[in-house]
Design a protein around this motif. Structure first.
Motif, PDB file in Angstrom:
ATOM      1  N   MET A  94      13.451  -0.546 -16.769  1.00 12.85           N
ATOM      2  CA  MET A  94      14.488   0.185 -16.051  1.00 12.85           C
ATOM      3  C   MET A  94      14.849   1.428 -16.852  1.00 12.85           C
ATOM      4  O   MET A  94      15.223   1.344 -18.032  1.00 12.85           O
ATOM      5  CB  MET A  94      15.722  -0.693 -15.844  1.00 12.85           C
ATOM      6  CG  MET A  94      16.756  -0.090 -14.928  1.00 12.85           C
ATOM      7  SD  MET A  94      18.055  -1.256 -14.439  1.00 12.85           S
ATOM      8  CE  MET A  94      18.889  -1.466 -16.016  1.00 12.85           C
ATOM      9  N   TYR A 122      17.047   5.089 -17.245  1.00 15.54           N
ATOM     10  CA  TYR A 122      18.308   5.714 -16.852  1.00 15.54           C
ATOM     11  C   TYR A 122      18.106   7.203 -16.580  1.00 15.54           C
ATOM     12  O   TYR A 122      17.141   7.834 -17.052  1.00 15.54           O
ATOM     13  CB  TYR A 122      19.344   5.520 -17.964  1.00 15.54           C
ATOM     14  CG  TYR A 122      19.756   4.076 -18.143  1.00 15.54           C
ATOM     15  CD1 TYR A 122      20.743   3.533 -17.346  1.00 15.54           C
ATOM     16  CD2 TYR A 122      19.145   3.260 -19.096  1.00 15.54           C
ATOM     17  CE1 TYR A 122      21.131   2.212 -17.482  1.00 15.54           C
ATOM     18  CE2 TYR A 122      19.516   1.945 -19.240  1.00 15.54           C
ATOM     19  CZ  TYR A 122      20.502   1.420 -18.430  1.00 15.54           C
ATOM     20  OH  TYR A 122      20.872   0.108 -18.569  1.00 15.54           O
ATOM     21  N   TRP A 175      21.739   4.379 -13.456  1.00 15.86           N
ATOM     22  CA  TRP A 175      20.354   3.972 -13.174  1.00 15.86           C
ATOM     23  C   TRP A 175      19.542   5.147 -12.647  1.00 15.86           C
ATOM     24  O   TRP A 175      20.012   5.936 -11.827  1.00 15.86           O
ATOM     25  CB  TRP A 175      20.373   2.847 -12.155  1.00 15.86           C
ATOM     26  CG  TRP A 175      19.028   2.487 -11.587  1.00 15.86           C
ATOM     27  CD1 TRP A 175      18.081   1.724 -12.172  1.00 15.86           C
ATOM     28  CD2 TRP A 175      18.494   2.892 -10.327  1.00 15.86           C
ATOM     29  NE1 TRP A 175      16.984   1.606 -11.365  1.00 15.86           N
ATOM     30  CE2 TRP A 175      17.208   2.322 -10.216  1.00 15.86           C
ATOM     31  CE3 TRP A 175      18.972   3.686  -9.292  1.00 15.86           C
ATOM     32  CZ2 TRP A 175      16.393   2.512  -9.115  1.00 15.86           C
ATOM     33  CZ3 TRP A 175      18.162   3.876  -8.187  1.00 15.86           C
ATOM     34  CH2 TRP A 175      16.880   3.300  -8.099  1.00 15.86           C
ATOM     35  N   THR A 209      13.263   2.138 -11.480  1.00 14.88           N
ATOM     36  CA  THR A 209      12.749   0.850 -11.943  1.00 14.88           C
ATOM     37  C   THR A 209      11.256   0.791 -11.654  1.00 14.88           C
ATOM     38  O   THR A 209      10.822   1.102 -10.538  1.00 14.88           O
ATOM     39  CB  THR A 209      13.455  -0.321 -11.231  1.00 14.88           C
ATOM     40  OG1 THR A 209      14.866  -0.223 -11.462  1.00 14.88           O
ATOM     41  CG2 THR A 209      12.961  -1.652 -11.744  1.00 14.88           C
ATOM     42  N   TYR A 215      13.200  -5.015 -18.715  1.00  5.48           N
ATOM     43  CA  TYR A 215      14.328  -5.601 -17.980  1.00  5.48           C
ATOM     44  C   TYR A 215      13.767  -6.805 -17.227  1.00  5.48           C
ATOM     45  O   TYR A 215      13.016  -6.665 -16.258  1.00  5.48           O
ATOM     46  CB  TYR A 215      14.926  -4.584 -17.013  1.00  5.48           C
ATOM     47  CG  TYR A 215      16.299  -4.950 -16.524  1.00  5.48           C
ATOM     48  CD1 TYR A 215      17.404  -4.769 -17.340  1.00  5.48           C
ATOM     49  CD2 TYR A 215      16.497  -5.471 -15.253  1.00  5.48           C
ATOM     50  CE1 TYR A 215      18.682  -5.094 -16.895  1.00  5.48           C
ATOM     51  CE2 TYR A 215      17.765  -5.806 -14.803  1.00  5.48           C
ATOM     52  CZ  TYR A 215      18.859  -5.616 -15.632  1.00  5.48           C
ATOM     53  OH  TYR A 215      20.119  -5.939 -15.199  1.00  5.48           O
TER      54      TYR A 215
END
Length: 751
Positions: A276, A278, A291, A294, A394
């Protein structure tokens, strides 16, 4: 040839009869079986509340009892959590005595504008310590199912709270419908613009992240869920460093292994391995706490399974020593091990090249600006500090619970060859769905029979219960399985259970021996059961003893009927072995059949299969004693040999004149007709003669109507005028087919 035509005609006739009986069997074949009944269409008083759940946990009313709250003037933003509160009612007139365990209802939720998560359907609704039903949310519907305890109540009513997430792609008013109830329009808008603001390159520039750890764990669930989502963030402290692609250099995790064992009744349902990323705050690549995208990496890990004879320790060692990225779940689905090798340095790539990485980032989050995409590719692509490999992982574990516990905890461990093991734990509290229920208890009434002189409890006094219908008291048909007329026992008591709402009274049908029936007094004289009552009722009945009057013989309070069975053509000829049932009708049309006698008092049943059969003797006679004054019916069930079965019942009334002498009635039967000619050799039809002018018709003796009036129960599906099943379509088809076969035979004879 003639033989062939006859055979064909017989086949046509056989087919016609087969169709006839098929039609006759249809109602039984399509009769409703013992299946669960959908009660949705009898729900009443459906009221809906809508509330906005704010981030601090408080709620703001939007709709109250199907109407817009005048104080709410906001526009709902897509992604908002909305609580729907729904009250409902199953009223006594549609519920009591008509439902059973497993019956259910559903309430449609507004899936067009909201997302509702599926929950368990086993959340109990409890009232006074009793579970009356279970409910939950599945496929955008609230489902409720009755228990056997709930089905015994007079009525039930309750409320449900369901949580939905608003989904709005455009601004404007939406119309929401819940369970068929249309609510006032509500204004909504999307959460973010459909396209990024072209003047803002880095929308998240002011969102500075908090410090990160090598391993952190979170857990989450939602109200009514049977599942817990456990999330593991691995190496996210280095992720912040690696995002700034120039320096300082990051220190990889060496031979990193993640282990997680689920406690209590949790089992692993699925595992996902992702990276994941940012959103960057600036062109340098510094990360925000928002976020960004992903990327799925699970396909680059080898899945290993525990062998049937392999111990857990051996399975762990095999996964850890696999030599490449791998993961495995134990056979009991309680233990997860992931071998990451070096992070970075294990060869797990975010994408094949920078162009593919940019496409993956854009596909994951279409709101990323071009400046953000350029910076993210610069940080995580082939020119970045990790050479395009994943730096942080993640990991998501979906665990199913049996909901046997309120709180579940979970601790994961990260081990490497160059550091001490790191643990991270989290606890999750499961919340039940918010719902409530209340019910009306079925009532009972108990009568105490006492002497008006000294209060002594009296036995062998008989009572019937009556209920008020349209202002008139009529005999009550019990639903508790007991008889309509009940006698007091040694304790002086009679009781009727499972009474619905209404106004009732007792009627004494026979006084206790030595007591005056005409002196009976009730306290209270009538009683009313309402939906608000929570307790049963006690009635006291008293009688005065007889003084100078001789004891009343019970037979003087009743009548006797004698039936004589005779030949209709020769009334002097009596008929034996004719079987009858005796019944009386209630004011609502229900037939009660003479079942047996108890201490001289007849017992009655609404089930005809329990009826006593009276058979005429050698003199063609039947006698029945101790019948209370009123109207009764004899119904023939078996005719004498050689006679037709009468399809109508004989009605008679016993009054005061019949107490001593009794009532005598005559029931006539006609003989069966002569059998028809042999169908193999039918006589040719004769040409009809010109008819004479008609005279006043006289009924043939064989067709003389019975002297008694048509009465008795009519079978389900029967013609209300004739009492005969409505099979007109089948009979028409039979006549057409039979006529066709007769035409074939006639054609052959003319040839």
């Amino acid at each position: 040839m003639e033989k062939h035509i006859r055979s064909t005609a017989r086949k046509f006739i056989a087919l016609a009869f087969a169709i006839f009986f098929a039609f006759g069997a249809m109602p039984a074949a399509f009769a409703e079986g013992d299946t669960q009944r959908d009660l949705t269409n009898v729900l009443t008083d459906l009221d809906v509340d809508m509330s906005l759940k704010q981030t601090n946990g408080t709620t703001v009313p939007i709709i109250v009892d199907n109407e817009k709250d005048p104080s709410f003037n906001e526009t709902l933003v897509s992604g908002s959590t909305i609580i729907f509160g729904i009250t409902w009612n199953l009223e006594e007139e549609n519920f009591y005595g008509q439902v059973k365990e497993g019956d259910y209802f559903t309430i449609d939720l507004p899936a067009d504008h909201f997302t509702f998560r599926d929950t368990t359907l086993n959340t109990p609704l409890v009232y006074n310590g009793e579970t009356l039903g279970h409910w939950g949310v599945q496929n955008n519907k609230i489902h409720f199912t009755l228990t056997d305890t709930g089905a015994q109540k007079r009525y039930i009513r309750g409320h449900f709270n369901a949580s939905g997430t608003l989904k709005a792609a455009s601004s404007g008013d939406i119309v929401i419908e819940v369970g068929g109830v249309t609510l006032p329009p509500v204004p909504v808008k999307p959460s973010t613009p459909s396209t990024p603001d072209p003047d803002v390159d880095f929308p998240a520039e002011n969102y500075i992240p908090s410090p990160q750890k090598p391993l952190s764990k979170t857990g989450s669930t939602y109200t009514g869920s049977e599942t817990i989502t456990w999330n593991l963030a691995v190496n996210f402290d280095n992720l912040l460093t690696a995002a700034v692609h120039s320096n300082p250099a990051i220190t990889p995790l060496k031979n990193a292994v993640i282990e997680d064992t689920l406690e209590k009744d949790q089992t692993i349902q699925s595992v996902s391995i992702q990276s994941m990323l940012y959103r960057p705050r600036n062109e340098s690549g510094e990360l925000s706490r928002q976020w960004g995208a992903t990327i799925n990496l699970k396909t680059q890990f080898t899945a290993l399974s525990q062998g049937a004879d392999e111990s857990l320790d051996a399975f762990k060692a095999r996964v850890k020593g696999y030599g490449a990225p791998a993961y495995g779940v134990s056979a009991d689905q309680k233990y997860l091990v992931i071998s990451l090798d070096d992070v970075p340095g294990n060869g797990v790539k975010l994408a094949d090249d920078d162009a593919a990485l940019r496409a993956k980032l854009k596909s994951s989050n279409s709101n990323l600006t071009d400046a953000e995409l350029d910076t993210m590719v610069k940080s995580w692509g082939t020119g970045g500090i990790a050479g395009g490999e994943a730096v942080g992982y993640y990991i998501t574990i979906q665990a199913k619970t049996g909901r046997a516990y309120e709180q579940y905890s979970n601790t994961a461990t990260l081990t490497t060859t160059d550091n001490v093991p790191i643990e991270s734990g989290k606890s999750v509290i499961l919340e039940d769905l918010d719902g409530g229920i209340e019910a009306g208890e079925p009532h009972s009434v108990r009568l105490e029979k006492r002497s008006a002189e000294d209060g002594t409890l009296l036995e062998n006094a008989a009572f019937q219960l009556e209920v008020q219908r349209d202002g008139v008291f009529v005999p009550y048909v019990p639903t508790d399985g007991g008889e309509p007329v009940r006698a007091t026992g040694a304790d002086g008591m009679v009781e009727f259970k499972k009474l619905g709402s209404g106004t009732y009274r007792f009627v004494e049908t026979a006084a206790a021996p030595g007591y005056d029936k005409d002196s009976v007094a009730y306290s209270p004289e009538t009683f009313t059961i309402s939906t608000e009552d929570t307790e049963g009722v006690v009635v006291t009945a008293t009688n005065l003893p007889l003084t100078d009057k001789p004891p009343v013989d019970p037979i003087e309070l009743t009548g006797r009927v004698s039936l004589k069975k005779v030949d209709q053509a020769d009334p002097q000829k009596t008929l034996e072995n004719a079987a009858f049932r005796l019944y009386e009708r209630q004011p609502d049309g229900t037939a009660l059949y003479y079942k047996d006698a108890n201490n001289g008092l007849p017992l009655w049943s609404a089930n005809p299969d329990e009826a006593q059969t009276f058979t005429t003797d050698a003199q063609g006679m039947i006698t029945v004693d101790h019948l209370l004054l009123g109207t009764y019916y004899f119904e023939e069930v078996t005719p004498p040999e050689g006679y037709r079965l009468s399809t109508t019942a004989l009605a008679f009334t016993l009054d005061e004149n019949d107490i001593e002498t009794g009532k005598s009635v005559v029931f006539e039967n006609t003989k069966t007709e002569t059998p028809p000619a042999d169908p193999e050799n039918p006589e040719p039809p004769k040409t009809p003669e010109t008819p004479e002018p008609p005279e006043t018709p006289k009924a043939p003796a064989a067709q003389k109507p019975a002297v008694h009036k048509t009465e008795g129960p009519i079978a389900a599906g029967a013609n209300p005028k004739t009492g005969i099943a409505d099979i007109s379509s089948a009979v028409t088809l039979l006549l057409i087919l039979a006529g066709g076969s007769a035409g074939i035979i006639g054609l052959k004879k003319r040839r």
